[in-house]
Each structure stands twice: as C-alpha cells, then as structure tokens.
Enzyme design. Structure first.
Site, PDB file in Angstrom:
ATOM      1  CE  LYS A  85      -4.241  -0.025   2.636  1.00 22.51           C
ATOM      2  NZ  LYS A  85      -4.701   0.013   4.033  1.00 22.51           N
TER       3      LYS A  85
HETATM    4  C1  E4P Z   1      -8.099   0.714   4.139  1.00 20.50           C
HETATM    5  O1  E4P Z   1      -7.289   0.081   3.560  1.00 20.50           O
HETATM    6  C2  E4P Z   1      -7.918   1.408   5.411  1.00 20.50           C
HETATM    7  O2  E4P Z   1      -7.134   0.584   6.233  1.00 20.50           O
HETATM    8  C3  E4P Z   1      -9.194   1.651   6.164  1.00 20.50           C
HETATM    9  O3  E4P Z   1     -10.320   1.220   5.475  1.00 20.50           O
HETATM   10  C4  E4P Z   1      -9.320   3.020   6.733  1.00 20.50           C
HETATM   11  O4  E4P Z   1     -10.547   3.116   7.415  1.00 20.50           O
HETATM   12  P1  E4P Z   1     -10.877   4.270   8.462  1.00 20.50           P
HETATM   13  O5  E4P Z   1     -11.217   5.500   7.700  1.00 20.50           O
HETATM   14  O6  E4P Z   1     -12.048   3.746   9.218  1.00 20.50           O
HETATM   15  O7  E4P Z   1      -9.649   4.424   9.325  1.00 20.50           O
END
Ligand code: E4P
Length: 218
Positions: A85
């Site tokens: 990522k």
């Molecule tokens: C996605 O890959 C992220 O880890 C995640 O969905 C972020 O979510 P949040 O906005 O609830 O922290």
C-alpha cells in the site's frame, strides 16, 4: 465482489475466514499499532498471510520515493501474498510506477478523487483504494467517487481493481456493490451488521419454539 477484512487482528481474521467470506486483508500503520506486539509487525503480517492465503495489504511509511521502494521490497519479502500500500501522493506515484515496473503488486491508498485513481491506474497500481467513510465524515457522498472511478476504469479497460475502504455501514457496502466496485474492505463490525437482521432472529426463535412443541429430534 470480493470481501477483504480491514484489521490486523488474527482472531478477527480467523473468524471471517471461518465464515467463508474472506478474500484478503487490509492493514495500515494505525491497525498494526493496535495489536499487542505490533512492533513485531513482520511476524503479524506473516501470520495473517498464512491464514488468508490471498492478498494482504501492508503500507509503507517513508515519505520519499526511494524510501517507499526500499520499504516495499522489505515488506514484499515477508510473503508472496503481500500487496504494497502506497499513499497516493507525488512520491507515492513515483514509487508505484517503479514497483509496478518490477512486477510488484501495489495499491494506491488514501484515494479521495477520480483523478488520483486515474493516475494510479496509469502508473500500474494493481488496486486503488478510495476511502469513502472519511469522505462522508467531511460531508461528501462517498459512493459518487466509486461510481466515477468504476466508469473511468471501464472506459479504458484498466485492469486496476477498485477496492473500497473506510467503510462504516452495510448500506455503503450495498451501494458500492451496485456501483460495480471489485472489492470492499470492511471492519469486522460491518460484517456482523451485514449478517444480522431482527426478522431473521425472530424467525429462528419462533421455528425453534414450535419445534420444541413437537418434541422430535432430527
Ligand atoms: C483501508 O485500507 C484502510 O485501512 C481503512 O479502510 C481506513 O478506514 P478508516 O477511515 O475507518 O480508518
């Protein structure tokens, strides 16, 4: 649509796998920091990969492109299922282009606009990750972003998959499924909410009560 679990917690991941709905896992620095022994993040990620046997996202934390590429290779060495990522910033885009050119699977994360998604796909990202919950926290309708990205990718037959993240409710899952998202990554709580319906619970209760009156065994 594929389902990923948005957690670094092994018990939650094993439970979702047992439900038969687990295609992959997304982690991020915040999620890993919540785990006991999170400083041994490589061990945690390896254990997650062993359970999932599908894509497991792990995020770089450097801010320069060189550092991102170096960390990406370190993370990719943990297991063949690791997907890197990378935040959708200028240096992130450079790193995505370089890593994709070398055949590593990347996911452009923290995507909040169709133009960011378009560039990430063009650079070769395997996935783009629009954060719809955080958009809605800022009073923007998250599904519109997903509709636009899916339309753009369809126009050009991009192979990049749309992985919707920052999901807070079953309704958001349904909306992005209708919009044609390839993947949704959800926290365990949303899976629980998707399973549960009060009329199902009431129906099971009544059937069991009536069966007890019969006094028979299956
Ligand atoms: C996605 O890959 C992220 O880890 C995640 O969905 C972020 O979510 P949040 O906005 O609830 O922290």
């Amino acid at each position: 649509m594929k389902f990923f679990l948005d957690t670094a917690n092994l018990d939650e991941i094993r439970e979702a796998a047992a439900l038969g709905v687990l295609d992959g896992v997304t982690t991020n620095p915040t999620l890993l920091s919540k785990q006991v022994g999170g400083d041994d993040f490589k061990k945690i990620l390896k254990q997650v990969c062993d359970v999932v046997k599908g894509p497991v996202c792990a995020e770089v934390v450097s801010e320069d492109a060189e550092g991102m590429v170096r960390e990406a290779k370190e993370l990719a060495g943990i297991d063949e299922h690791i997907v890197i990522k990378i935040p959708m910033v200028r240096n992130g885009l450079k790193a995505i282009g370089k890593l994709s050119g070398e055949g590593l699977a990347t996911a452009a994360t923290l995507v909040f606009s169709p133009s960011q998604a378009l560039l990430a796909a063009r650079a070769g990202a395997a996935y783009v990750i629009p954060f719809i919950g955080r958009l809605e926290d800022a009073s923007h309708y998250g599904t519109d972003l997903v509709v636009d990205i899916v339309d753009i990718f369809d126009n050009y037959d991009f192979e990049t998959e749309v992985m919707v993240a920052s999901v807070r409710s079953p309704l958001q899952v349904v909306e992005v499924a209708m919009a044609g998202a390839d993947i949704v990554t959800v926290p365990p709580k949303v899976i629980d909410q998707m399973i549960t319906h009060p009329m199902t619970e009431a129906g099971v209760k009544r059937f069991l009560e009536d069966w007890q009156k019969l006094g028979a065994k299956i």
